[in-house]
Enzyme design. Sequence first.
Site, short mmCIF file in Angstrom:
data_model
loop_
_atom_site.label_atom_id
_atom_site.label_comp_id
_atom_site.label_asym_id
_atom_site.label_seq_id
_atom_site.Cartn_x
_atom_site.Cartn_y
_atom_site.Cartn_z
N TRP A 1 0.80 -1.23 0.00
CA TRP A 1 0.00 0.00 0.00
C TRP A 1 0.83 1.27 0.00
O TRP A 1 0.31 2.36 -0.23
CB TRP A 1 -0.93 0.01 1.22
CG TRP A 1 -0.29 -0.40 2.52
CD1 TRP A 1 -0.36 -1.63 3.10
CD2 TRP A 1 0.54 0.40 3.38
NE1 TRP A 1 0.37 -1.66 4.27
CE2 TRP A 1 0.93 -0.42 4.47
CE3 TRP A 1 0.98 1.72 3.35
CZ2 TRP A 1 1.74 0.05 5.50
CZ3 TRP A 1 1.79 2.19 4.37
CH2 TRP A 1 2.15 1.36 5.43
N ASN A 2 2.14 1.19 0.25
CA ASN A 2 2.91 2.42 0.43
C ASN A 2 3.27 3.12 -0.87
O ASN A 2 3.38 4.34 -0.93
CB ASN A 2 4.17 2.15 1.26
CG ASN A 2 5.06 1.09 0.66
OD1 ASN A 2 4.58 0.17 -0.02
ND2 ASN A 2 6.36 1.17 0.89
N LYS B 1 -2.79 -7.90 -7.98
CA LYS B 1 -3.64 -7.72 -6.82
C LYS B 1 -3.10 -6.55 -6.00
O LYS B 1 -2.11 -6.68 -5.28
CB LYS B 1 -3.70 -8.98 -5.95
CG LYS B 1 -4.78 -8.92 -4.86
CD LYS B 1 -4.19 -9.33 -3.54
CE LYS B 1 -4.66 -8.62 -2.34
NZ LYS B 1 -5.12 -7.27 -2.38
N PRO B 2 -3.71 -5.35 -6.13
CA PRO B 2 -3.22 -4.21 -5.35
C PRO B 2 -3.58 -4.37 -3.88
O PRO B 2 -4.43 -5.19 -3.52
CB PRO B 2 -3.97 -3.02 -5.97
CG PRO B 2 -5.23 -3.61 -6.52
CD PRO B 2 -4.87 -5.01 -6.96
N GLY C 1 6.11 -6.70 0.51
CA GLY C 1 5.36 -6.53 1.76
C GLY C 1 6.18 -6.98 2.94
O GLY C 1 7.41 -6.99 2.91
N GLU D 1 10.29 -8.91 -2.14
CA GLU D 1 10.95 -7.77 -1.49
C GLU D 1 10.22 -7.51 -0.19
O GLU D 1 9.04 -7.14 -0.17
CB GLU D 1 10.93 -6.51 -2.35
CG GLU D 1 11.91 -5.47 -1.80
CD GLU D 1 11.53 -4.05 -2.08
OE1 GLU D 1 10.93 -3.43 -1.20
OE2 GLU D 1 11.85 -3.56 -3.18
N LEU D 2 10.94 -7.71 0.92
CA LEU D 2 10.31 -7.74 2.23
C LEU D 2 10.78 -6.57 3.09
O LEU D 2 11.07 -5.49 2.60
CB LEU D 2 10.57 -9.10 2.87
CG LEU D 2 10.20 -10.30 1.96
CD1 LEU D 2 10.55 -11.61 2.63
CD2 LEU D 2 8.73 -10.24 1.56
N CYS E 1 10.37 0.88 2.44
CA CYS E 1 11.18 -0.24 2.93
C CYS E 1 12.67 0.08 2.88
O CYS E 1 13.46 -0.53 3.59
CB CYS E 1 10.88 -1.51 2.15
SG CYS E 1 11.03 -1.32 0.37
N GLU F 1 11.19 -2.98 12.24
CA GLU F 1 10.79 -2.02 11.20
C GLU F 1 9.65 -1.15 11.70
O GLU F 1 8.57 -1.63 12.02
CB GLU F 1 10.37 -2.77 9.94
CG GLU F 1 10.12 -1.86 8.76
CD GLU F 1 9.85 -2.62 7.47
OE1 GLU F 1 10.28 -2.15 6.40
OE2 GLU F 1 9.19 -3.67 7.54
#
Length: 520
Positions: A158-159, A182-183, A233, A255-256, A289, A388
């Site tokens: 969402w960012n 899928k947004p 996410g 990508e986490l 991130c 985080e």
Amino acid sequence: MSTQEQAPDTADGSAVTDPATPPQKAVVDPATGRTIAWVDQLGPEAAAVAAARGRAVQPAWEALGFEGRARVMRRAQKWVTEHSDELVATIVSETGKAWEDAQMAEVMYAASAFGHWADHAEGLLADERIKVASPLMKGKKVFTRHAPLGLVGVIAPWNYPFVNGFGDCIPALMAGNSVLLKPAEKTPLTSLLMARVLRECGLPDGVFQVLTGKGSVLGEALVDVVDMIMFTGSTPVGRTIGAQAGRRLIPCSLELGGKDPFIVLADADLERAANHALFYSMFNTGQTCISVERVYVEAPVYDEFVAKVTKKAKALRNGTPTGPGTTDVGALTIESQVATVSEHVEDARKKGATIVAGGDPDPNRPGWWYPPTVLTGVDHSMECMTEETFGPTLPIMKVADAEEAIRLANDSPYGLMASVFTKDTVKGEQIARRIQAGSVHVNDALIGYTALEAPMGGWKDSGLGARHGAPGIRKYTNSQTIIVSKYHLKKEPQVYPYTGRSFKLLGRVTKFFYGRGTRD
């Protein structure tokens, strides 16, 4: 997308429609708490229908070739540059970020990405001739090719609804795949807009489809119907998706999370370091991130650095983004982040940290807000230095020297991005090589993400695979090696029947090619 309340237009096929007339969910402006749109909440059945449709049209899309696909992307690039205000307004309405944040990070990236992949996809995926050493391969042509996987699924955060969502779809499409996006449940409007744009720019129906709905339901269903999954996410969700992909034996790119360190040495340009530490920690309200999440400053310049950052932080405007120039730091995009940021700040305060700017959000303010906050006197016993935060905070820790800074920077399960500030660039590069992160800046921060030619990915718990560069598009393909025998005998010495003569001949060949030279 207008900020007036409305239902999304899906009649042009840009979004998947569930034949069972799915329920609707409100999309809320985080800066005001006001409903701005309603979107479908699709389920697993819709994912299956979309997958069948995407697979049916993918061969024709692939057959267009790179130039045919690039024409669509260049038209989209032109649309973005000519309608940037519409794209910015849509992004701001569903994320609450400042207009400048959306312009710089999302629209500029959009314009760059469409052109980059249109120009470079063919070269990065071209057949590659391979020179082989094996004596058994003499007279044979060997090369590799990159074939599209077929149907790629992208699960977006969402960012950054364009950059870290739709942006991942561009190389997948240019590689010749159909894509299901899928947004994030909270920010679907940008993806729906871009689906409409691609259709208007000539993308065939069904090649790109947007599925809106609850992540825990629709996300799982998506992984079950695609040939590859790209997810951005949190690390816990990434582990779940990776395990699901593993059970199906399909590739995934993840990508986490990140807890990106920022090291300031005593010989650094403190004004530049202070500007970058503040900007790249507060940019997008800290919801990045690869943002600056923790700072380590050598003791001799600690007080001066803190003073500079504190003064700059107190001058930041933290207000509703109503247009360009109206605010510096916008709202948090989702309500739960207010609680996370508050928890990290309060934990630090209880353990002895000092809040020198910000803190204490107004509980009566509409929308989801937390003021830009700078903390000092922090250490690794505090959540703000180890977990985080994903919010507008900047914790600054004093260290004795570069060695302590390196040790602490690496004292994390994450390894996404890092920064080192020093006037001695040779020393800066040496330190960068010792940091456990996928990307490291010397005298800069975060901006390397805009280098689409360079791979960007995470170490440790920050993910698998990479965006950008050759890996950023090749991950959407299968590699195939082709061997063509051009010059050959009717019967080669290694084939049946085995004889003592052939055994001796192969032995001599082995010694000739591999047995010469010294071995000390």
